[in-house]
Write a protein that holds these residues in place. Structure first.
Motif, PDB file in Angstrom:
ATOM      1  N   GLU A 235       5.270   0.932   5.825  1.00  0.00           N
ATOM      2  CA  GLU A 235       5.496   0.527   5.058  1.00  0.00           C
ATOM      3  C   GLU A 235       4.452   0.114   4.305  1.00  0.00           C
ATOM      4  O   GLU A 235       3.581  -0.101   2.978  1.00  0.00           O
ATOM      5  CB  GLU A 235       6.245  -0.719   4.400  1.00  0.00           C
ATOM      6  CG  GLU A 235       7.553  -0.011   4.725  1.00  0.00           C
ATOM      7  CD  GLU A 235       8.923  -1.060   4.457  1.00  0.00           C
ATOM      8  OE1 GLU A 235       8.353  -2.029   5.601  1.00  0.00           O
ATOM      9  OE2 GLU A 235      10.045  -0.660   4.514  1.00  0.00           O
ATOM     10  N   ASN A 236       3.114  -0.013   5.739  1.00  0.00           N
ATOM     11  CA  ASN A 236       1.871  -1.223   5.317  1.00  0.00           C
ATOM     12  C   ASN A 236       0.733  -0.707   5.283  1.00  0.00           C
ATOM     13  O   ASN A 236      -0.328  -1.045   5.772  1.00  0.00           O
ATOM     14  CB  ASN A 236       1.930  -2.364   6.507  1.00  0.00           C
ATOM     15  CG  ASN A 236       3.014  -3.121   5.703  1.00  0.00           C
ATOM     16  OD1 ASN A 236       3.615  -3.480   4.506  1.00  0.00           O
ATOM     17  ND2 ASN A 236       4.271  -3.796   6.807  1.00  0.00           N
ATOM     18  N   GLU A 237       0.840   0.861   6.358  1.00  0.00           N
ATOM     19  CA  GLU A 237      -0.130   0.966   7.466  1.00  0.00           C
ATOM     20  C   GLU A 237      -0.992   2.234   6.740  1.00  0.00           C
ATOM     21  O   GLU A 237      -1.669   3.474   7.366  1.00  0.00           O
ATOM     22  CB  GLU A 237      -0.279   0.861   8.728  1.00  0.00           C
ATOM     23  CG  GLU A 237       0.255  -0.205   9.295  1.00  0.00           C
ATOM     24  CD  GLU A 237      -1.064  -0.997   8.816  1.00  0.00           C
ATOM     25  OE1 GLU A 237      -1.640  -1.160   8.535  1.00  0.00           O
ATOM     26  OE2 GLU A 237      -0.675  -2.143   9.211  1.00  0.00           O
ATOM     27  N   VAL A 238      -0.528   3.120   5.988  1.00  0.00           N
ATOM     28  CA  VAL A 238      -0.798   4.856   5.473  1.00  0.00           C
ATOM     29  C   VAL A 238      -2.500   4.516   4.331  1.00  0.00           C
ATOM     30  O   VAL A 238      -2.310   3.053   4.221  1.00  0.00           O
ATOM     31  CB  VAL A 238       0.519   4.951   4.020  1.00  0.00           C
ATOM     32  CG1 VAL A 238      -0.103   5.977   4.102  1.00  0.00           C
ATOM     33  CG2 VAL A 238       1.468   5.473   4.824  1.00  0.00           C
ATOM     34  N   ARG A 239      -3.111   5.236   4.938  1.00  0.00           N
ATOM     35  CA  ARG A 239      -4.254   5.384   4.898  1.00  0.00           C
ATOM     36  C   ARG A 239      -5.368   6.915   4.141  1.00  0.00           C
ATOM     37  O   ARG A 239      -4.142   7.434   4.577  1.00  0.00           O
ATOM     38  CB  ARG A 239      -5.473   4.902   5.758  1.00  0.00           C
ATOM     39  CG  ARG A 239      -5.556   3.620   5.761  1.00  0.00           C
ATOM     40  CD  ARG A 239      -5.589   2.770   6.933  1.00  0.00           C
ATOM     41  NE  ARG A 239      -6.095   1.037   6.739  1.00  0.00           N
ATOM     42  CZ  ARG A 239      -4.991   0.447   7.554  1.00  0.00           C
ATOM     43  NH1 ARG A 239      -4.070   1.040   8.587  1.00  0.00           N
ATOM     44  NH2 ARG A 239      -5.807  -0.716   7.447  1.00  0.00           N
ATOM     45  N   VAL A 240      -5.324   7.309   2.610  1.00  0.00           N
ATOM     46  CA  VAL A 240      -5.336   8.497   2.712  1.00  0.00           C
ATOM     47  C   VAL A 240      -6.487   8.438   1.688  1.00  0.00           C
ATOM     48  O   VAL A 240      -6.886   6.964   0.852  1.00  0.00           O
ATOM     49  CB  VAL A 240      -4.266   8.380   2.197  1.00  0.00           C
ATOM     50  CG1 VAL A 240      -3.886   7.950   0.710  1.00  0.00           C
ATOM     51  CG2 VAL A 240      -4.194   9.998   1.590  1.00  0.00           C
ATOM     52  N   ASP A 241      -6.997   9.375   1.355  1.00  0.00           N
ATOM     53  CA  ASP A 241      -8.426   9.317   0.677  1.00  0.00           C
ATOM     54  C   ASP A 241      -7.973  10.625  -0.221  1.00  0.00           C
ATOM     55  O   ASP A 241      -7.655  11.780  -0.152  1.00  0.00           O
ATOM     56  CB  ASP A 241      -9.561  10.174   1.420  1.00  0.00           C
ATOM     57  CG  ASP A 241     -10.938  10.126   0.153  1.00  0.00           C
ATOM     58  OD1 ASP A 241     -11.443   9.801  -0.680  1.00  0.00           O
ATOM     59  OD2 ASP A 241     -11.964  11.428   0.853  1.00  0.00           O
TER      60      ASP A 241
END
Length: 354
Positions: A235-241
């Protein structure tokens, strides 16, 4: 430390020190041996501990002990070496011990080759050891991101008391690029009331760290606690470009070194009038499933590009939920895909449409 030109492996070591890591246990293996070489030289200067273990099995268990005592700890290896660590990683996940594990991936299976690859995606994102557990998996695509994500990795490991895997490859480990350390966060190591670092540091009941629960009900309760933690991470730590997916007729899904190559291919295709976008997972676990919901509704195709036989395809299929067709282009065995190859794979799907 200001902006400097550094080899990726050395930047990993420098970033670990910036993050407050003073304990490293590992074993040399190509193509990551410059990481322990750098730390063997630099850690003694800050009263740190560098220890070359007799094997990767020994190294991961040394991490278990140092992490249990409350230290920020790291190891680095490459694919076969990380395979040997899987039992220890499962133990650390079960015991909720924070650490950073750097994997400069090489070709496989088995000893494979010393050439760069991305064949450890399953191992890193699904957990290569036994039991229901997850490791946060970060995938850098530049030497600057190696630094940024090593530092982030230590923070996430401590925040969630969980192993973090930096899933990189031999290209990034061996290349040299400018790195700006002035942007790096200062180390803020949290108080670890749970650590087994002497009763004087935590008066009251003894701290006990283990991953064994002989009562089935007790182990079930522990597993449910871990699942709740993994849900919180998702819920809190997704990172994406994400780039240019709102108008795309085709979206390329790639990470790490392959994403760098794909970006250049996308720029060339855009210059020729083709609408192509990119979704680059920075966290491969938790995977950025929601990013795919923002793809142009008229887009019918997603092209997964990796240096393996298609290990990220499963996640891409889950993410699109049938809205797009999944295609794959990859090179194996340590062969690095070219811009032209990815461009040709994209054009074959686009069918010449502009």
């Amino acid at each position: 430390m200001a902006k400097v030109l550094m080899k990726g492996n050395e930047a990993v070591g420098a970033a670990a020190i910036e993050a407050g890591c003073k304990h490293f246990f590992g074993y040399p293996i190509t193509p990551q041996s410059e990481v322990p070489e750098y730390l063997a030289r630099e850690l003694p200067k800050i009263d740190g501990c560098f220890l070359q273990a007799e094997s990767e099995v020994a190294a991961i268990n040394m991490l278990y002990g140092a992490a249990g005592a409350g230290a920020r700890v790291m190891t680095s290896s490459s694919s076969p070496g990380v395979s040997l660590m899987q039992e220890g990683i499962s133990y650390m996940a079960g015991a909720e011990l924070p650490c950073v594990i750097v994997n400069m991936m090489r070709g496989g299976p088995g000893l494979g080759s010393i050439q760069p690859s991305q064949t450890d995606y399953f191992q890193s994102t699904r957990g290569g050891g036994n039991g229901d557990y997850r490791t946060i998996t970060l995938a850098p695509s530049s030497v600057q991101e190696l630094v940024d994500l090593v530092i982030l990795g230590f923070d996430l490991a401590d925040k969630y008391r969980n192993p973090v895997v930096l899933m990189s490859d031999g290209v990034l480990g061996q290349m040299m690029e400018p790195v700006d350390f002035s942007l790096a966060k200062k180390a803020e190591i949290p108080t670890k009331d749970w650590a087994t670092n002497g009763k004087g540091n935590h008066p009251g009941e003894r701290n006990i760290i283990n991953s064994i629960y002989l009562s089935a009900e007790e182990l079930e309760a522990h597993n449910k606690k871990l699942m709740a933690k993994y849900k919180e991470i998702c819920e809190n730590e997704v990172r994406v470009d994400v780039e240019n997916i709102e108008d795309a007729d085709l979206v390329i899904n790639a990470y790490g070194t392959t994403a760098r190559i794909a970006k250049t291919a996308i720029e060339a295709l855009r210059e020729e009038g083709y609408k192509v976008g990119l979704i680059r997972p920075i966290t491969c676990w938790p995977y950025p499933y929601d990013a795919f919901k923002d793809i142009n509704p008229e887009c019918k195709d997603v092209l997964v590009c990796e240096m393996n036989q298609g290990q990220m395809i499963d996640d891409a299929k889950i993410a699109v939920e049938g809205r797009q067709k999944i295609h794959f282009f990859g090179r194996q065995g340590g062969v690095i895909p070219t811009v032209e190859e990815i461009k040709e794979a994209a054009l074959e799907i686009l069918g010449g449409l502009k």
